[in-house]
Design a protein around this motif. Structure first.
Motif, short mmCIF file in Angstrom:
data_model
loop_
_atom_site.label_atom_id
_atom_site.label_comp_id
_atom_site.label_asym_id
_atom_site.label_seq_id
_atom_site.Cartn_x
_atom_site.Cartn_y
_atom_site.Cartn_z
N UNK A 31 0.74 -1.16 0.12
CA UNK A 31 -0.17 -0.07 -0.03
C UNK A 31 0.96 1.39 -0.04
N UNK A 32 0.31 2.38 -0.47
CA UNK A 32 1.02 3.61 -0.48
C UNK A 32 0.75 4.26 0.87
N UNK A 33 1.47 3.69 1.68
CA UNK A 33 1.36 4.31 3.17
C UNK A 33 2.43 5.45 3.37
N UNK A 34 3.70 4.79 3.05
CA UNK A 34 4.81 5.88 3.36
C UNK A 34 4.64 7.23 2.25
N UNK A 46 -10.62 8.96 2.68
CA UNK A 46 -11.41 8.76 1.43
C UNK A 46 -11.00 9.71 0.02
N UNK A 47 -10.21 10.79 0.44
CA UNK A 47 -9.99 11.53 -0.73
C UNK A 47 -10.85 12.66 -0.77
N UNK A 534 -13.37 24.00 -7.32
CA UNK A 534 -13.30 25.38 -6.51
C UNK A 534 -12.52 25.11 -5.28
N UNK A 535 -11.71 24.00 -5.12
CA UNK A 535 -10.92 23.81 -3.94
C UNK A 535 -9.42 23.36 -4.40
N UNK A 536 -8.44 23.07 -3.62
CA UNK A 536 -7.07 22.88 -3.75
C UNK A 536 -6.68 21.51 -3.67
N UNK A 537 -7.00 20.42 -4.76
CA UNK A 537 -6.45 18.99 -4.26
C UNK A 537 -5.15 18.83 -4.60
N UNK A 538 -4.58 17.65 -3.54
CA UNK A 538 -3.21 17.31 -3.79
C UNK A 538 -3.48 16.03 -4.59
N UNK A 539 -1.94 15.31 -4.83
CA UNK A 539 -2.03 14.10 -5.54
C UNK A 539 -2.67 13.03 -4.63
N UNK A 544 -6.89 8.84 -3.70
CA UNK A 544 -7.70 8.15 -2.59
C UNK A 544 -9.07 8.35 -3.18
N UNK A 545 -9.48 9.18 -3.86
CA UNK A 545 -10.90 9.55 -4.20
C UNK A 545 -10.96 8.14 -5.52
N UNK A 546 -10.13 7.96 -6.43
CA UNK A 546 -10.38 7.18 -7.47
C UNK A 546 -10.44 5.73 -6.90
N UNK A 547 -9.88 5.45 -5.85
CA UNK A 547 -10.10 4.02 -5.33
C UNK A 547 -11.26 4.13 -4.24
N UNK A 548 -11.62 5.07 -3.83
CA UNK A 548 -12.75 5.35 -2.96
C UNK A 548 -14.06 5.00 -3.66
N UNK A 549 -14.06 5.86 -4.61
CA UNK A 549 -15.48 5.77 -5.54
C UNK A 549 -15.75 4.68 -6.37
#
Length: 774
Positions: A31-34, A46-47, A534-539, A544-549
């Motif tokens: 998993x992308x933990x670190x 959840x992203x 209208x917000x400031x997303x980060x990678x 996380x959103x792509x996995x969560x949804x």
């Protein structure tokens, strides 16, 4: 039974996997933990934005005047900065991006160079003389009461020290007065600037990064004040703008926002045409080419001030010229009307009048379907010298035909593509407002991906440069020392087009088509856009959103495609064919006899037929016995009886299974490139049909280097092919087939041609028509 053998093989496979799991810290499926930040109250696991997510706000009131005599602007702005963070701020950071044009800018100082063996005079003079006096000339920085504020300029950043700390939920108002010369785009480059047209002595101005702008302060970086060196673009807060733009009286101004004073700057004819355009489903000319050409000649005196207002935007840009042709049409997006508009000099026709505004409208519709409904009242495409650059509601785009009006296919599709791309930037990053200074791919890569989708909806088999997996292969197969991971800072990327545009766009296309499927991907991608509009997303928010949804574990995919320079090279190492022995002597003996007859004679056997006319047994028949005439494959009554006895011992299910005559193929695949990907296997049957089997990437989870997979078919397989549709960006197709087959290639013989320009196909057609008197 064969089933028990398959089960035994599976047990052996699982037992062997224990060794592969001993070193799980290096597993490509960990998993992308670190790598990802710890979720918190501002950004959830959840992203989605956290329940205490916040972002700053900056509102602008700007007055600017364009000087057409010496190509400069003079401006004054009042900024209202609202601190919505939980932190107390003692200073503010403002971006001075025009300072890259200063003679001793960090950009010029850090630019590497070398002397060629035979440099030209022009190159030597360019190095010896830098005559353009670029950069901001800050005349004053004052508070709301007119008192001077202390400030320090650090190349492209300016720190303004506040006399009183700015507490949470408080606002501060201050003003900046400045002057700067406008850069000549053809000489100094840049995202904005002017283009001079020597034939009619006029200018076109595309004003970008033209005013001091607030930097972003967020929960991830604090102040984003990384220097602008020319590649890493911009991180900006949202706000409302009111901008008064004073220009020569006969100029037409295109701008972010809505025009507030049309009665003062537009003629009654132009206003009437605009009213017509607001209901039209095809472009209506607001300023015709004939009217623009007349303005070029007359060059009226005096000035006009165009006033524009824009709500909830992160930036503001404008363009001005007396050369502009102007057209517009209505676009209905989810019941909301938007004006699609284009501004272009006559040098852009016929391409621009035919295509530009239609492309703008098409882009808004496609992007809205895949992300969110376009929220702004206008969307503009302006033609000029810039290859392509984007701002809220307005973009600057290249693509110019020849002087005779002809153009190549490359020019046409290049123009359409750049307009789609730059108008598409309204969504990424103008609305889904990623940090371009740090992560170019979140802006360019995501946008290039949706650009590819829009291109394919424009025309069947549209010649898209980026998006198709096969188009990224040449980059992926390059030496790793010449590549960097996608997760590299914008200013440190050496191959920006491949790294930040092509590779992430291709990765998303593969994710959509091969890994997730369109239904899961499209829902998750749209959810990301909805969450972070209208917000400031980060990678991490995107991953996380792509996995969560979608309910899909994609950590292996992000790690391989975004964090490494691994590539895809799946090799089909071999195929072992097994079939169930039916024990029917009439079937099995005939098959074995056919195999023996089909076996080629050895070289010795072939030569012995010539060199040994007769063997001893041929000469002396008395040496023959029973075995000289015995046929071990002859079907006897005894063998038939044994077969019937065997059938009677089987259950009905076992007998039915046996009668189907299954074929078992053990296929070996090696991962030579390091990038784990799904297996796409095509089986071509001997009867001319085929079947494609898609296996998730998790097949590599126990052994990332080499695996085997058993395929069971009713029909015999003639050949196996990996990645038959070239959907995984496999860099070596020569090892993707069994039996192995070489990829076709051709070389072409050339005869030296006389020097001179070859007419493009459209010019040739025009010449033919002229020759026919048409």
């Amino acid at each position: 039974m064969k089933i028990s053998l398959l089960a035994a093989g599976l047990l052996l496979s699982l037992a062997g996997s224990a060794l592969a799991q001993e070193n799980t810290d290096k597993s490509k499926f960990r998993q992308l933990a670190q790598e990802l930040p710890t979720p918190n109250v501002y950004r959830s696991a959840s992203g989605a934005p956290g329940h205490e997510y916040w972002q700053q706000r900056a509102d602008y009131n700007i007055k600017v005047e364009l000087n057409d005599d010496n190509q400069s602007v003079t401006g004054s702005e009042t900024i209202t900065y609202t601190n919505l963070s939980p932190d107390v701020l003692t200073y503010l950071w403002v971006q001075l991006d025009q300072n890259i044009f200063e003679k001793n800018s960090m950009t010029s100082l850090t630019q590497t160079s070398r002397i060629l063996a035979k440099p030209t005079f022009e190159a030597a003079e360019a190095l010896a003389e830098q005559t353009f006096d670029g950069g901001y000339k800050i005349k004053a920085v004052k508070d709301a009461n007119g008192r001077a504020l202390p400030y320090v300029i650090n190349f492209t950043m300016m720190r303004i020290d506040l006399p009183t700390p700015l507490k949470p939920k408080q606002s501060v108002k201050f003003s900046i007065d400045w002057f700067n010369n406008i850069n000549d785009q053809k000489k100094q480059g840049g995202r904005g600037g002017y283009e001079y047209f020597p034939k009619d002595g006029n200018y076109e101005y595309q004003m970008a990064q033209w005013f001091p702008r607030m930097a972003v302060y967020d929960d991830v970086n604090g102040w984003q004040h990384k220097q602008f060196l020319g590649t890493g673009e911009f991180a900006l807060p949202f706000g409302d703008y009111r901008v008064s733009i004073t220009v020569p009286a006969d100029h037409v101004v295109a701008s972010t926002g809505e025009l507030q004073n049309p009665d003062q700057v537009m003629t009654s004819t132009q206003r009437s045409r605009m009213a017509q355009a607001q209901k039209a489903n095809k472009p209506v000319l607001i300023v015709t080419q004939a009217e623009a050409e007349q303005a070029e000649k007359n060059k009226a005196k005096g000035k006009k001030t165009w006033v524009y207002s824009a709500k909830n935007v992160r930036d503001f840009a404008w363009a001005s010229s007396r050369k502009f042709i102007w057209d517009a049409m209505n676009v209905n997006v989810a019941g909301k009307n938007t004006l699609a508009m284009s501004y272009y000099p006559k040098e852009g026709n016929p391409l621009w009048g035919q295509y530009s505004t239609e492309v703008v409208a098409h882009t808004l519709k496609v992007y809205s379907r895949f992300t969110i409904d376009y929220p702004y009242p206008v969307a503009i495409s302006v033609h000029g010298a810039v290859g392509g650059m984007e701002y809220p509601m307005i973009s600057f785009n290249g693509g110019r035909p020849e002087a005779d009006g002809s153009y190549t296919e490359r020019t046409k599709y290049g123009m359409i593509s750049v307009i789609i791309h730059e108008v598409g930037h309204n969504f990424f990053p103008m609305i889904i407002n990623s940090d371009e200074r740090q992560w170019t791919w979140m802006d360019e890569g995501l946008n290039t991906f949706v650009q590819y989708l829009a291109e394919q909806e424009w025309q069947r088999d549209y010649p898209s440069r980026r998006g198709e997996p096969r188009n990224i292969v040449e980059y992926m197969k390059m030496d790793k020392s010449l590549q960097q991971p996608i997760m590299t800072n914008s200013e440190s990327i050496t191959q920006l087009g491949n790294n930040a545009y092509g590779k992430p766009a291709t990765a998303l296309n593969i994710l959509r088509e091969t890994v997730m499927g369109r239904k899961l991907f499209d829902y998750a991608f749209k959810e990301y856009a909805r969450r972070w509009a209208f917000k400031h997303p980060m990678p991490a928010d995107f991953f996380r959103t792509m996995e969560d949804a979608s309910g899909t574990d994609l950590d292996w995919f992000w790690r391989g495609w975004f964090y490494t320079t691994d590539h895809v090279d799946q090799e089909l190492t071999g195929v072992r064919w097994f079939s169930v022995d039916s024990r029917n002597p009439e079937v099995e003996n005939a098959r074995r006899r056919s195999e023996i007859n089909a076996a080629p004679q050895s070289l010795s056997q072939q030569r012995n037929l010539q060199d040994i006319p007769k063997t001893l047994v041929d000469v002396k028949p008395e040496l023959k016995d029973f075995y000289n005439t015995y046929d071990p494959l002859a079907v006897t009554e005894e063998s038939k009886a044994q077969y019937q006895k065997y059938l009677q011992s089987l259950t009905p299910e076992e007998r039915a299974f046996l009668e189907k005559g299954f074929n078992f193929y053990e296929v070996g695949v090696r991962n030579n490139g390091g990038l784990v990907m799904p297996l796409v296997v095509q089986m071509n049957f001997t009867d001319g049909t085929n079947q494609v089997v898609r296996i998730p990437a998790e097949i590599w989870r126990y052994n990332e280097q080499e695996i085997t997979k058993v395929f069971v078919t009713e029909k015999p397989v003639a050949s196996f092919v990996l990645d038959p549709f070239q959907e995984t960006a496999d860099i070596n197709l020569d090892n993707n087939a069994y039996p192995q087959r070489a990829q076709p290639s051709r070389f072409e013989l050339f005869k030296q041609q006389p020097q001179g320009n070859t007419p493009n196909p459209l010019q040739q057609q025009m010449q033919r028509q002229q020759g026919n008197g048409r």
